[in-house]
Design a protein around this motif. Structure first.
Motif, PDB file in Angstrom:
ATOM      1  N   UNK A   1       0.833  -1.210   0.000  1.00 25.38           N
ATOM      2  CA  UNK A   1       0.000   0.000   0.000  1.00 25.38           C
ATOM      3  C   UNK A   1       0.864   1.255   0.000  1.00 25.38           C
ATOM      4  N   UNK A   2       1.958   1.224   0.743  1.00 23.07           N
ATOM      5  CA  UNK A   2       2.884   2.362   0.743  1.00 23.07           C
ATOM      6  C   UNK A   2       3.462   2.630  -0.638  1.00 23.07           C
ATOM      7  N   UNK A   3       3.815   1.560  -1.347  1.00 25.73           N
ATOM      8  CA  UNK A   3       4.340   1.739  -2.708  1.00 25.73           C
ATOM      9  C   UNK A   3       3.279   2.300  -3.652  1.00 25.73           C
ATOM     10  N   UNK A   4       2.032   1.863  -3.497  1.00 22.74           N
ATOM     11  CA  UNK A   4       0.959   2.412  -4.343  1.00 22.74           C
ATOM     12  C   UNK A   4       0.732   3.896  -4.054  1.00 22.74           C
ATOM     13  N   UNK A   5       0.783   4.274  -2.777  1.00 21.65           N
ATOM     14  CA  UNK A   5       0.633   5.696  -2.428  1.00 21.65           C
ATOM     15  C   UNK A   5       1.805   6.492  -2.982  1.00 21.65           C
ATOM     16  N   UNK A   6       2.999   5.964  -2.852  1.00 27.95           N
ATOM     17  CA  UNK A   6       4.187   6.632  -3.372  1.00 27.95           C
ATOM     18  C   UNK A   6       4.085   6.784  -4.889  1.00 27.95           C
ATOM     19  N   UNK A   7       3.546   5.780  -5.560  1.00 26.74           N
ATOM     20  CA  UNK A   7       3.381   5.850  -7.015  1.00 26.74           C
ATOM     21  C   UNK A   7       2.420   6.965  -7.415  1.00 26.74           C
ATOM     22  N   UNK A   8       1.410   7.205  -6.601  1.00 26.02           N
ATOM     23  CA  UNK A   8       0.442   8.260  -6.927  1.00 26.02           C
ATOM     24  C   UNK A   8       1.090   9.635  -6.818  1.00 26.02           C
ATOM     25  N   UNK A   9       1.934   9.840  -5.818  1.00 24.68           N
ATOM     26  CA  UNK A   9       2.517  11.169  -5.614  1.00 24.68           C
ATOM     27  C   UNK A   9       3.888  11.322  -6.262  1.00 24.68           C
ATOM     28  N   UNK A  10       4.411  10.271  -6.889  1.00 25.06           N
ATOM     29  CA  UNK A  10       5.740  10.341  -7.505  1.00 25.06           C
ATOM     30  C   UNK A  10       5.728  11.294  -8.688  1.00 25.06           C
ATOM     31  N   UNK A  11       6.857  11.919  -8.889  1.00 21.80           N
ATOM     32  CA  UNK A  11       7.019  12.857  -9.999  1.00 21.80           C
ATOM     33  C   UNK A  11       7.052  12.103 -11.320  1.00 21.80           C
ATOM     34  N   UNK A  12       6.321  12.609 -12.281  1.00 23.64           N
ATOM     35  CA  UNK A  12       6.270  12.006 -13.615  1.00 23.64           C
ATOM     36  C   UNK A  12       7.327  12.666 -14.493  1.00 23.64           C
ATOM     37  N   UNK A  13       7.805  11.949 -15.522  1.00 23.88           N
ATOM     38  CA  UNK A  13       8.743  12.586 -16.450  1.00 23.88           C
ATOM     39  C   UNK A  13       8.057  13.723 -17.203  1.00 23.88           C
ATOM     40  N   UNK A  14       8.825  14.754 -17.532  1.00 25.62           N
ATOM     41  CA  UNK A  14       8.275  15.911 -18.244  1.00 25.62           C
ATOM     42  C   UNK A  14       7.911  15.503 -19.655  1.00 25.62           C
ATOM     43  N   UNK A  15       6.717  15.870 -20.081  1.00 26.12           N
ATOM     44  CA  UNK A  15       6.250  15.581 -21.428  1.00 26.12           C
ATOM     45  C   UNK A  15       6.664  16.726 -22.342  1.00 26.12           C
ATOM     46  N   UNK A  16       7.093  16.389 -23.531  1.00 33.72           N
ATOM     47  CA  UNK A  16       7.412  17.395 -24.533  1.00 33.72           C
ATOM     48  C   UNK A  16       6.111  17.915 -25.120  1.00 33.72           C
ATOM     49  N   UNK A  17       5.957  19.236 -25.267  1.00 34.59           N
ATOM     50  CA  UNK A  17       4.718  19.734 -25.865  1.00 34.59           C
ATOM     51  C   UNK A  17       4.596  19.259 -27.309  1.00 34.59           C
ATOM     52  N   UNK A  18       3.408  18.891 -27.653  1.00 38.77           N
ATOM     53  CA  UNK A  18       3.156  18.386 -29.006  1.00 38.77           C
ATOM     54  C   UNK A  18       3.206  19.543 -29.993  1.00 38.77           C
ATOM     55  N   UNK A  19       3.724  19.275 -31.171  1.00 45.21           N
ATOM     56  CA  UNK A  19       3.764  20.278 -32.221  1.00 45.21           C
ATOM     57  C   UNK A  19       2.352  20.464 -32.770  1.00 45.21           C
TER      58      UNK A  19
END
Length: 150
Positions: free
Chosen positions: A82-100
């Motif tokens: 459960x701790x890992x699932x909570x951590x996954x929810x608040x973990x930082x996501x990689x930055x997405x490149x804006x679509x052209x």
């Protein structure tokens, strides 16, 4: 009835593992954390289900100690998963490149594009395009010959 609930939870956790494995590229570390959380919760489900059915047959003597140890193991697996699932929810996501932007409009040429100029001989002056009047343009009227000079 207990086996039906365990089966439903097992299918749900397996689906979670598959979905997070497929989305690992988009969500990075968060998907990996969530996947490990689901794996630990699935392991906890398997351990607790097996112990519920096999413990009375395997341990005929002191069941209190056996169930206390089993409860500690399942508690650790539950808390960690459960701790890992909570951590996954608040973990930082990689930055997405804006679509052209796509669609009609001006398209920028590729970076290595260069305008091609016709090659000219080094001793000749550059050729100018012939002069053309804009459409609808008329020259101003000329005065009659000899008039306007004084």
């Amino acid at each position: 009835m207990n086996l039906i609930v365990a089966s439903i939870m097992g299918v749900l956790l397996l689906a979670g593992i598959v979905v997070m494995a497929m989305r690992r590229r988009d969500h990075g570390r968060a998907a990996i954390l969530g996947m490990f959380g689901c794996i630990l919760l699935l392991l906890r489900l398997i351990v607790s289900t097996l112990l519920a059915y096999l413990a009375p047959m395997l341990f005929e003597g002191n069941l209190e100690v056996t169930f206390a140890i089993a409860n500690i193991i399942t508690l650790l697996l539950d808390a960690t998963g459960t701790g890992l699932l909570i951590w996954a929810v608040v973990a930082r996501r990689p930055q997405q490149q804006p679509a052209q932007p796509q669609g009609p409009g001006w398209q920028q040429p590729p970076g290595d594009w260069q305008q091609q100029h016709p090659q000219q001989d080094w001793n000749q002056p550059p050729q100018q395009p012939p002069f053309q009047q804009p459409p609808g343009w008329q020259p101003p009227p000329r005065p009659p010959f000899g008039e306007g000079q004084g």
